[in-house]
Design an enzyme around this catalytic site. Structure first.
Site, mmCIF file in Angstrom:
data_model
loop_
_atom_site.group_PDB
_atom_site.id
_atom_site.type_symbol
_atom_site.label_atom_id
_atom_site.label_comp_id
_atom_site.label_asym_id
_atom_site.label_seq_id
_atom_site.Cartn_x
_atom_site.Cartn_y
_atom_site.Cartn_z
ATOM 1 N N THR A 10 0.813 -1.229 0.000
ATOM 2 C CA THR A 10 0.000 0.000 0.000
ATOM 3 C C THR A 10 0.844 1.276 0.000
ATOM 4 O O THR A 10 0.309 2.366 -0.186
ATOM 5 C CB THR A 10 -0.916 0.014 1.246
ATOM 6 O OG1 THR A 10 -0.111 -0.314 2.390
ATOM 7 C CG2 THR A 10 -2.048 -0.989 1.110
ATOM 8 N N ARG A 109 21.492 -4.436 2.780
ATOM 9 C CA ARG A 109 22.296 -3.995 1.628
ATOM 10 C C ARG A 109 23.792 -4.242 1.816
ATOM 11 O O ARG A 109 24.491 -4.559 0.868
ATOM 12 C CB ARG A 109 22.078 -2.498 1.366
ATOM 13 C CG ARG A 109 20.726 -2.199 0.748
ATOM 14 C CD ARG A 109 20.594 -0.718 0.480
ATOM 15 N NE ARG A 109 19.234 -0.383 0.125
ATOM 16 C CZ ARG A 109 18.645 0.770 0.419
ATOM 17 N NH1 ARG A 109 19.307 1.702 1.083
ATOM 18 N NH2 ARG A 109 17.411 0.996 0.061
ATOM 19 N N CYS A 146 17.713 5.133 -3.239
ATOM 20 C CA CYS A 146 17.258 5.749 -4.503
ATOM 21 C C CYS A 146 18.224 6.789 -5.089
ATOM 22 O O CYS A 146 18.300 6.940 -6.316
ATOM 23 C CB CYS A 146 15.857 6.343 -4.328
ATOM 24 S SG CYS A 146 15.605 7.233 -2.795
ATOM 25 N N GLN A 172 16.471 15.868 -3.802
ATOM 26 C CA GLN A 172 15.669 14.648 -3.794
ATOM 27 C C GLN A 172 14.177 14.929 -3.627
ATOM 28 O O GLN A 172 13.766 15.773 -2.820
ATOM 29 C CB GLN A 172 16.168 13.714 -2.679
ATOM 30 C CG GLN A 172 17.620 13.308 -2.922
ATOM 31 C CD GLN A 172 18.163 12.326 -1.904
ATOM 32 O OE1 GLN A 172 19.337 12.404 -1.566
ATOM 33 N NE2 GLN A 172 17.350 11.404 -1.422
ATOM 34 N N SER A 175 8.620 12.070 -2.728
ATOM 35 C CA SER A 175 8.139 10.679 -2.710
ATOM 36 C C SER A 175 9.210 9.738 -2.164
ATOM 37 O O SER A 175 8.892 8.628 -1.735
ATOM 38 C CB SER A 175 7.703 10.230 -4.105
ATOM 39 O OG SER A 175 8.780 10.340 -5.016
ATOM 40 N N GLY A 176 10.456 10.150 -2.148
ATOM 41 C CA GLY A 176 11.531 9.339 -1.594
ATOM 42 C C GLY A 176 11.401 9.124 -0.096
ATOM 43 O O GLY A 176 12.032 8.232 0.463
ATOM 44 N N GLU A 198 21.233 9.364 4.687
ATOM 45 C CA GLU A 198 21.369 9.264 3.228
ATOM 46 C C GLU A 198 22.820 9.460 2.760
ATOM 47 O O GLU A 198 23.291 8.759 1.869
ATOM 48 C CB GLU A 198 20.472 10.336 2.598
ATOM 49 C CG GLU A 198 20.197 10.133 1.135
ATOM 50 C CD GLU A 198 18.999 9.227 0.873
ATOM 51 O OE1 GLU A 198 18.502 8.576 1.825
ATOM 52 O OE2 GLU A 198 18.563 9.169 -0.276
ATOM 53 N N LYS A 201 24.845 6.420 3.389
ATOM 54 C CA LYS A 201 24.439 5.322 2.496
ATOM 55 C C LYS A 201 25.043 5.514 1.111
ATOM 56 O O LYS A 201 25.526 4.568 0.501
ATOM 57 C CB LYS A 201 22.908 5.295 2.348
ATOM 58 C CG LYS A 201 22.174 4.676 3.517
ATOM 59 C CD LYS A 201 20.676 4.669 3.217
ATOM 60 C CE LYS A 201 19.868 4.453 4.478
ATOM 61 N NZ LYS A 201 18.465 4.810 4.321
ATOM 62 N N HIS A 238 14.936 12.305 -8.556
ATOM 63 C CA HIS A 238 16.087 12.810 -7.805
ATOM 64 C C HIS A 238 17.124 13.361 -8.794
ATOM 65 O O HIS A 238 17.508 12.672 -9.752
ATOM 66 C CB HIS A 238 16.757 11.694 -7.001
ATOM 67 C CG HIS A 238 15.962 11.208 -5.823
ATOM 68 N ND1 HIS A 238 14.778 11.762 -5.414
ATOM 69 C CD2 HIS A 238 16.215 10.184 -4.953
ATOM 70 C CE1 HIS A 238 14.331 11.119 -4.347
ATOM 71 N NE2 HIS A 238 15.181 10.156 -4.047
ATOM 72 N N THR A 316 11.077 6.433 -7.468
ATOM 73 C CA THR A 316 10.317 5.244 -7.047
ATOM 74 C C THR A 316 10.284 4.171 -8.139
ATOM 75 O O THR A 316 9.882 3.047 -7.874
ATOM 76 C CB THR A 316 8.872 5.576 -6.588
ATOM 77 O OG1 THR A 316 8.152 6.139 -7.694
ATOM 78 C CG2 THR A 316 8.856 6.508 -5.408
HETATM 79 P P1 NAP Z 1 5.624 3.925 2.912
HETATM 80 O O1 NAP Z 1 4.980 4.698 1.821
HETATM 81 O O2 NAP Z 1 5.604 4.465 4.291
HETATM 82 O O3 NAP Z 1 4.951 2.431 2.944
HETATM 83 C C1 NAP Z 1 5.196 1.508 3.975
HETATM 84 C C2 NAP Z 1 4.469 0.166 3.703
HETATM 85 O O4 NAP Z 1 4.787 -0.749 4.766
HETATM 86 C C3 NAP Z 1 2.943 0.265 3.672
HETATM 87 O O5 NAP Z 1 2.428 -0.709 2.790
HETATM 88 C C4 NAP Z 1 2.539 -0.107 5.121
HETATM 89 O O6 NAP Z 1 1.224 -0.711 5.216
HETATM 90 C C5 NAP Z 1 3.580 -1.165 5.440
HETATM 91 N N1 NAP Z 1 3.834 -1.253 6.883
HETATM 92 C C6 NAP Z 1 4.090 -0.227 7.741
HETATM 93 N N2 NAP Z 1 4.241 -0.691 9.005
HETATM 94 C C7 NAP Z 1 4.080 -2.046 8.920
HETATM 95 C C8 NAP Z 1 4.096 -3.093 9.870
HETATM 96 N N3 NAP Z 1 4.323 -2.860 11.173
HETATM 97 N N4 NAP Z 1 3.901 -4.375 9.441
HETATM 98 C C9 NAP Z 1 3.665 -4.631 8.144
HETATM 99 N N5 NAP Z 1 3.626 -3.671 7.178
HETATM 100 C C10 NAP Z 1 3.829 -2.401 7.565
HETATM 101 O O7 NAP Z 1 7.174 3.637 2.589
HETATM 102 P P2 NAP Z 1 7.937 3.596 1.158
HETATM 103 O O8 NAP Z 1 8.435 4.929 0.771
HETATM 104 O O9 NAP Z 1 7.103 2.828 0.199
HETATM 105 O O10 NAP Z 1 9.269 2.788 1.527
HETATM 106 C C11 NAP Z 1 9.282 1.372 1.724
HETATM 107 C C12 NAP Z 1 10.720 0.887 1.846
HETATM 108 O O11 NAP Z 1 11.415 1.127 0.615
HETATM 109 C C13 NAP Z 1 11.521 1.592 2.951
HETATM 110 O O12 NAP Z 1 12.404 0.672 3.550
HETATM 111 C C14 NAP Z 1 12.277 2.675 2.179
HETATM 112 O O13 NAP Z 1 13.448 3.069 2.836
HETATM 113 C C15 NAP Z 1 12.590 1.941 0.872
HETATM 114 N N6 NAP Z 1 12.820 2.809 -0.292
HETATM 115 C C16 NAP Z 1 11.977 3.833 -0.609
HETATM 116 C C17 NAP Z 1 12.219 4.602 -1.757
HETATM 117 C C18 NAP Z 1 11.327 5.723 -2.198
HETATM 118 O O14 NAP Z 1 11.670 6.410 -3.204
HETATM 119 N N7 NAP Z 1 10.191 5.973 -1.526
HETATM 120 C C19 NAP Z 1 13.317 4.290 -2.571
HETATM 121 C C20 NAP Z 1 14.148 3.241 -2.229
HETATM 122 C C21 NAP Z 1 13.891 2.517 -1.095
HETATM 123 P P3 NAP Z 1 -0.077 0.121 5.714
HETATM 124 O O15 NAP Z 1 -0.550 0.940 4.539
HETATM 125 O O16 NAP Z 1 -1.052 -0.961 6.060
HETATM 126 O O17 NAP Z 1 0.345 0.958 6.877
#
Ligand code: NAP
Length: 337
Positions: A10, A109, A146, A172, A175-176, A198, A201, A238, A316
């Protein structure tokens, strides 16, 4: 068909995974997971679809599972978009249960036997899966943070030259930080000159990605990265200003960007050009260039004496979900899946 699931379906990255996998020619999307708040309800009823493409109705009736090993044990691969604090143990447990994990989270990673992979840049690092398989049936493959993906992909064409120090300043997109990461009041009319963790990393991940695989392990690349990371009011994309001490002229660097080709061709999510050099002085720009190659192209421009250049990509897609799906496609052709 290969059955796949998305962990954290989600969220900002999770929705991108769903978008890319709903009609994938090789992968059959069977399982979507999220937090207990969403579990047990249909995906269509819980997801707040925020992408600028239509909601894929074919997955609307899938019931969201809680994020557990049991929920995904019938999948061949899961794509993880989990918060890192949960991903650490969960992804290991899933891999131990025999499932392949392609992860966006930072948890694994830098683990020695886990590939930190950008398919077109360091595909040979996939061989670390053989090392993991000495102790588990499944595996974990990660893709970089990212902003590191944009940097390391842009550096790939320059590997034929010698380089030492790299300085990079990032701009950046919001959405990141995930959907709820940056409040509107904080980012409108503003630049935030800090993104937690960041800069560190970018330094360590770039060394691992461009490192050498030999005798079952990676030796880090011999260059330093000094990064300064900023959040700016852009939705997606980004942008990086890069300074690199490289033994090459401006013309040689431009020629390298223009002529570099990925080491393989024809995977479903692979763009025609992974690195695209733009000649215009005022490009690349996130709003105009982030969707090149369906969001998978890293656009590069403005090579000047220094050597200085600009790199930009969709965070993303190229920087997260798209890169992970491309990794999985490559792993399938290499018979790891
Ligand atoms: P996000 O929008 O906050 O989404 C988090 C997801 O995890 C949602 O589906 C949420 O479900 C679920 N979640 C949260 N708490 C949980 C729990 N306790 N148990 C099970 N599921 C849970 O985050 P995001 O930006 O998509 O990032 C996700 C990961 O990808 C992170 O580790 C981030 O560092 C990495 N990442 C992000 C980007 C980027 O550009 N955004 C790029 C590279 C890597 P609900 O909707 O039910 O709360």
């Amino acid at each position: 068909m290969i059955n796949v699931g998305v962990l954290g379906a989600t969220g900002a990255v999770g929705q991108r995974f769903v978008q890319l996998l709903a009609n994938h020619p090789w992968f059959n999307l069977t399982t979507l997971t999220a937090s207990e708040r969403s579990a047990g309800k249909t995906y269509g009823s819980v997801v707040n679809w925020r992408l600028d493409s239509p909601f894929p109705e074919s997955v609307g009736e899938l019931v969201v599972s809680p994020t557990t090993v049991d929920a995904v044990k019938d999948c061949d691969i899961v794509f993880s978009a989990m918060p890192a604090d949960i991903a650490t143990k969960l992804e290991s447990d899933i891999a131990d249960a025999g499932v392949g994990v392609c992860s966006n989270a930072s948890s694994h990673r830098m683990t020695e036997d886990v590939p930190l992979m950008i398919a077109e840049v360091n595909p040979e690092h996939a061989a670390l899966i053989d090392v993991q398989r000495e102790k588990r049936d499944g595996f974990i493959v990660t893709n970089p943070n990212c902003s590191t993906i944009m940097l390391a992909t842009a550096l790939a064409p320059l590997r034929k030259f010698e380089f030492t120090n790299i300085n990079v300043a990032t701009m950046q997109a919001i959405s990141g930080a995930g959907f709820d990461g940056v409040p509107a009041f904080g980012i409108y009319d503003n630049v935030i000159p800090y993104i937690g963790g960041e800069e560190e990393k970018m330094a360590r991940e770039a060394n691992k990605i461009l490192g050498t695989f030999e005798n079952g392990k990676i030796t880090g690349a011999p260059f330093t990265v000094s990064a300064s990371c900023n959040r700016v009011p852009v939705i997606d994309g980004h942008t990086l200003n890069v300074w690199i001490d490289v033994k090459a002229s401006v013309d040689e660097v431009i020629d390298a960007f223009k002529t570099w080709e990925a080491p393989f061709k024809g995977l479903p999510t692979q763009p025609e050009k992974s690195v695209l050099y733009l000649d215009d002085d005022n490009r690349p720009q996130p709003r105009l260039d982030r969707n090149r190659g369906n969001g998978m192209t890293v656009s590069v421009g403005r090579v000047r004496e220094g050597i200085r250049f600009v790199a930009m990509g969709h965070n993303t897609i190229r920087g997260a979900a798209g890169a992970s799906v491309l990794n999985a496609e490559l792993l399938h052709t290499l018979k790891y899946i």
